[in-house]
Enzyme design. Structure first.
Site, PDB file in Angstrom:
ATOM      1  N   TYR A 146      81.226  -5.935 -17.209  1.00  0.00           N
ATOM      2  CA  TYR A 146      81.394  -5.023 -16.108  1.00  0.00           C
ATOM      3  C   TYR A 146      82.961  -4.321 -15.939  1.00  0.00           C
ATOM      4  O   TYR A 146      83.593  -4.331 -16.893  1.00  0.00           O
ATOM      5  CB  TYR A 146      81.050  -5.789 -14.527  1.00  0.00           C
ATOM      6  CG  TYR A 146      80.635  -4.570 -13.427  1.00  0.00           C
ATOM      7  CD1 TYR A 146      79.363  -3.875 -13.980  1.00  0.00           C
ATOM      8  CD2 TYR A 146      81.173  -4.597 -12.508  1.00  0.00           C
ATOM      9  CE1 TYR A 146      79.208  -2.927 -12.928  1.00  0.00           C
ATOM     10  CE2 TYR A 146      80.998  -3.456 -11.477  1.00  0.00           C
ATOM     11  CZ  TYR A 146      79.744  -2.583 -12.036  1.00  0.00           C
ATOM     12  OH  TYR A 146      79.405  -1.633 -10.821  1.00  0.00           O
ATOM     13  N   ARG A 151      78.953   9.758  -9.530  1.00  0.00           N
ATOM     14  CA  ARG A 151      80.415   9.415  -9.319  1.00  0.00           C
ATOM     15  C   ARG A 151      80.461   7.774  -9.613  1.00  0.00           C
ATOM     16  O   ARG A 151      80.458   7.004  -9.172  1.00  0.00           O
ATOM     17  CB  ARG A 151      80.606   9.374  -7.593  1.00  0.00           C
ATOM     18  CG  ARG A 151      82.042   9.250  -7.194  1.00  0.00           C
ATOM     19  CD  ARG A 151      82.162   8.510  -5.750  1.00  0.00           C
ATOM     20  NE  ARG A 151      81.401   7.319  -5.844  1.00  0.00           N
ATOM     21  CZ  ARG A 151      81.898   6.242  -5.918  1.00  0.00           C
ATOM     22  NH1 ARG A 151      83.385   5.899  -5.818  1.00  0.00           N
ATOM     23  NH2 ARG A 151      81.384   4.901  -6.014  1.00  0.00           N
ATOM     24  N   LYS A 197      75.460  -4.129 -13.686  1.00  0.00           N
ATOM     25  CA  LYS A 197      75.188  -4.615 -12.245  1.00  0.00           C
ATOM     26  C   LYS A 197      74.171  -5.671 -12.459  1.00  0.00           C
ATOM     27  O   LYS A 197      74.018  -6.913 -11.686  1.00  0.00           O
ATOM     28  CB  LYS A 197      74.777  -3.807 -11.296  1.00  0.00           C
ATOM     29  CG  LYS A 197      75.928  -2.903 -10.605  1.00  0.00           C
ATOM     30  CD  LYS A 197      76.541  -3.797  -9.302  1.00  0.00           C
ATOM     31  CE  LYS A 197      77.950  -3.551  -9.012  1.00  0.00           C
ATOM     32  NZ  LYS A 197      78.297  -2.374  -7.981  1.00  0.00           N
ATOM     33  N   GLU A 255      73.781   2.913  -6.403  1.00  0.00           N
ATOM     34  CA  GLU A 255      75.058   2.652  -7.041  1.00  0.00           C
ATOM     35  C   GLU A 255      75.473   4.001  -7.669  1.00  0.00           C
ATOM     36  O   GLU A 255      75.074   4.662  -8.199  1.00  0.00           O
ATOM     37  CB  GLU A 255      74.820   2.038  -8.126  1.00  0.00           C
ATOM     38  CG  GLU A 255      76.007   1.057  -8.897  1.00  0.00           C
ATOM     39  CD  GLU A 255      76.739   0.272  -7.732  1.00  0.00           C
ATOM     40  OE1 GLU A 255      78.035   0.259  -8.067  1.00  0.00           O
ATOM     41  OE2 GLU A 255      75.957  -0.338  -7.125  1.00  0.00           O
ATOM     42  N   ASP A 256      76.820   4.142  -7.115  1.00  0.00           N
ATOM     43  CA  ASP A 256      77.728   5.351  -7.616  1.00  0.00           C
ATOM     44  C   ASP A 256      77.229   6.730  -7.447  1.00  0.00           C
ATOM     45  O   ASP A 256      77.192   7.445  -8.430  1.00  0.00           O
ATOM     46  CB  ASP A 256      77.994   5.142  -9.187  1.00  0.00           C
ATOM     47  CG  ASP A 256      78.972   4.015  -9.486  1.00  0.00           C
ATOM     48  OD1 ASP A 256      79.620   3.344  -8.322  1.00  0.00           O
ATOM     49  OD2 ASP A 256      79.414   3.575 -10.194  1.00  0.00           O
ATOM     50  N   ASP A 279      76.018  -0.727  -2.626  1.00  0.00           N
ATOM     51  CA  ASP A 279      77.138  -1.567  -3.002  1.00  0.00           C
ATOM     52  C   ASP A 279      78.605  -0.831  -2.598  1.00  0.00           C
ATOM     53  O   ASP A 279      79.443  -1.558  -2.240  1.00  0.00           O
ATOM     54  CB  ASP A 279      77.157  -2.115  -4.243  1.00  0.00           C
ATOM     55  CG  ASP A 279      78.231  -3.189  -4.575  1.00  0.00           C
ATOM     56  OD1 ASP A 279      78.209  -4.208  -3.699  1.00  0.00           O
ATOM     57  OD2 ASP A 279      78.418  -3.093  -5.755  1.00  0.00           O
ATOM     58  N   ASP A 280      78.738   0.567  -2.987  1.00  0.00           N
ATOM     59  CA  ASP A 280      79.767   1.108  -2.817  1.00  0.00           C
ATOM     60  C   ASP A 280      80.468   1.131  -1.302  1.00  0.00           C
ATOM     61  O   ASP A 280      81.737   1.156  -1.141  1.00  0.00           O
ATOM     62  CB  ASP A 280      80.018   2.585  -3.265  1.00  0.00           C
ATOM     63  CG  ASP A 280      79.503   2.462  -4.851  1.00  0.00           C
ATOM     64  OD1 ASP A 280      80.005   2.035  -5.862  1.00  0.00           O
ATOM     65  OD2 ASP A 280      78.368   3.212  -5.244  1.00  0.00           O
ATOM     66  N   ASN A 300      88.813   1.614  -8.788  1.00  0.00           N
ATOM     67  CA  ASN A 300      88.562   0.971 -10.162  1.00  0.00           C
ATOM     68  C   ASN A 300      88.204   2.389 -11.183  1.00  0.00           C
ATOM     69  O   ASN A 300      88.021   3.422 -10.648  1.00  0.00           O
ATOM     70  CB  ASN A 300      87.292   0.312 -10.489  1.00  0.00           C
ATOM     71  CG  ASN A 300      87.128  -1.102  -9.618  1.00  0.00           C
ATOM     72  OD1 ASN A 300      88.174  -1.697  -9.990  1.00  0.00           O
ATOM     73  ND2 ASN A 300      86.149  -1.354  -8.963  1.00  0.00           N
TER      74      ASN A 300
END
Length: 595
Positions: A143, A196, A214, A286-287, A309-310, A451
């Site tokens: 990850y 993103r 993930k 996610e993202d 999650d973000d 990150n």
């Protein structure tokens, strides 16, 4: 598909063959026991089903059942493997030792990542055994930060399908596409549209590395069975010119679809998922880009079991770090002043969860607790005079204050005790900013969360050096321990991997149908509860990752307890000991004996 949960067995027709499944099997968070592994004890033999009983060459090519040189003499005879393997028989432990040795030979992290992905495709149990036993060393490989580079080069390194790709070409056929995936008992989907990816921007279809990574953590850290996990990438195009011009790009070569066209594809996907997998399927967004992330969470949060999650995972893990800092420094969250650099998904998500926790601790209204929290975006401090031009998710954070453009000036004006970076912009916590925090606070709390490592607002070394060793520091990506004076500081990593696997396990094992903010608070408090004085003396705000499965079990238990308390759980009656039940649900990567 016939299913009556009151009957003792379920005959499921799949690809022309029948399997006998125990519907009461609650192992691995309740996933139905397709391979007969869970209804057998660990020392009982199981049948390696594929489309038929896997044997010979096909068994060696099946990652679910392949054991490589660990097949016993008896198994080699009964499954027609004699002569297809060298004569030696070795243990799984020796295989782990050998693979770790091989991976350590690579100097480049991306090569280590590719070696791990190759192992996952060859021998699933060995991959997870290796990852679980060496989680601190290998987590940064499978990850963040390495997965970021893997996504950037995904077109070049892509070899085998690792999930489902749904594109605009599949409009009207999304349900059919989902049914093409060979596993039928899915419990967790991680989905991205690649707009993103980490702090790297729009990577389009190459974002598939994120759901794959993930979900490998859902299994390794949270014990969700690999066959119950489905990575999905929704390809609506990309605005990344470099990718559009790249001959190795694997996605649609067009600009991103927006508006109604985008919304319709997403809605068809969400509807198809529920239709195919039922009410209790966990969908993790996610993202996604900010505007879509908030809209999707708001739109589907009341109809599906969804989690971002973000926004929510980051918030929960950061809140856990702050709770443990308060525990050891003394004082309460309500006494702090917070300043954020970055007002996107992560920043506003963390801010909201902090405000909720303070409200819960003090009984103050949420509108009041929000006033302790200030956010800086690309235009400066978010203040009430900017209200009209702000995006809707920033509006709750517009407080009365004169405009301030620069972060350093905002630090001096607001006088925060806690500085949190979620900007995706590297090196924005300058020497002046950190020194200002150190002049205002005896123990300044500085979280540099962006990150991968290259986008981190400051490094651990910078935070400790510029604060004369007084900072309480945590980051999103890992930093090595740093020696300052007579002290060795071990930077905390506010890694979402502490939260989402345990949260997912708790939701699945309780049969939750919705995610509630109180579950995120429960997860944060459970994680903070695992930090010891010994950890904190080393500068750690989070427990060591080597205990992650134990930590995940505690988080799962608290999340499940909250689901039962809120009336959102459907697996009844609740187990008496939720921690023990969570541990018993976890997937084991140990090899099984084959009949």
């Amino acid at each position: 598909m016939a299913t009556d949960e009151s009957t003792a067995t379920l005959k499921e027709m799949r690809d022309g063959y029948a399997e006998v499944v125990d519907p009461k099997s609650g192992v691995s968070g309740g996933v139905q026991d397709v391979y007969g592994e869970d209804t057998a004890t660990e020392d009982q033999p199981v049948t390696p089903w594929s489309v038929s009983v896997a044997s010979g060459y096909s068994l060696l090519r099946d990652p679910h059942h392949n054991k490589g040189l660990a097949f016993s003499e008896k198994e080699r005879d009964s499954h027609y493997l004699r002569g297809l393997l060298p004569p030696t028989v070795i243990s799984q432990e020796l295989q782990v030792k050998k693979m770790l040795h091989n991976i350590r030979q690579y100097q480049v992290p991306l090569q280590k990542y590719m070696a791990m992905m190759d192992l996952q495709e060859r021998n699933q149990k060995l991959f997870y055994k290796l990852l679980i036993d060496n989680v601190e060393e290998l987590l940064p490989i499978v990850y963040t930060p390495t997965v970021g580079e893997a996504c950037q080069k995904y077109g070049s390194i892509y070899s085998r399908p690792q999930g489902v790709f749904i594109s605009l070409k599949d409009k009207g056929k999304v349900l059919e596409v989902l049914r093409n995936w060979p596993e039928k008992n899915i419990q967790v989907i991680v989905v991205t549209d690649g707009e993103r990816i980490l702090g790297l921007g729009d990577l389009g279809c190459h974002g598939m590395g994120i759901p794959v990574g993930k979900l490998s953590l859902y299994t390794a850290l949270g014990g969700i069975r690999p066959s119950a996990c489905l990575p999905v990438t929704i390809d609506v195009g990309t605005n990344n010119e470099k990718l559009l011009d790249d001959e190795f790009y694997i996605g649609l070569r067009q600009k991103r679809a927006i508006g109604q066209e985008y919304a319709e594809l997403l809605h068809e996907f969400m509807t198809a998922v529920k239709q195919n997998y039922g009410e209790r399927i966990l969908i993790q967004f996610e993202d996604f880009a900010n505007h879509n992330a908030f809209d999707l969470l708001e739109k589907y949060g009341t109809t599906h079991l969804v989690f971002n999650d973000d926004i929510q995972g980051t918030a929960s893990v950061v809140l856990a770090g702050l709770i443990s800092a308060m525990k050891f420094l003394g004082g309460s969250l309500a006494d702090q002043r917070f300043l954020f650099l970055g007002a996107g998904e992560a920043g506003t998500g963390i801010a909201e969860l902090i405000a909720l926790e303070i409200s819960k601790q003090t009984n103050m209204p949420l509108e009041e607790t929000r006033k302790k929290i200030w956010l800086v975006d690309s235009k400066g401090l978010i203040v009430s005079s900017r209200l009209e031009s702000l995006q809707h998710f920033k509006k709750p954070w517009a407080h009365e204050h004169e405009p301030v453009k620069e972060l350093e000036d905002a630090v001096n004006a607001i006088k925060p005790t806690i500085l949190i970076g979620t900007s995706g912009q590297g090196r924005t916590f300058t020497k002046e900013v950190v020194e200002a925090m150190a002049s205002l606070n005896e123990k300044p709390i500085i979280f540099s969360l962006s990150n991968p490592t290259s986008q981190s607002e400051c490094t651990a070394e910078e935070a400790y050096t510029w604060s004369q060793g007084r900072a309480i520091f945590a980051s999103g990506s890992p930093f090595d321990p740093f020696e300052y004076g007579d002290n060795v500081f071990v930077p905390g990593q506010a890694n979402n991997a502490y939260i989402f696997p345990g949260l997912g396990l708790g939701l699945i094992m309780s049969g939750a149908i919705r995610v509630h903010d109180d579950m995120l608070l429960a997860a944060a408090e459970a994680l903070a509860g695992q930090v010891t004085q010994e950890n904190f003396d080393k500068g750690l705000l989070y427990p060591p990752f080597k205990n992650i499965r134990k930590i995940s079990a505690h988080i799962a238990a608290e999340v499940a307890a909250k689901a039962y308390e809120l009336g959102l759980a459907t697996r009844l009656p609740p187990p008496k000991d939720l921690v023990k039940y969570a541990e018993s649900c976890m997937y084991s990567p140990a090899y099984r004996t084959y009949r």
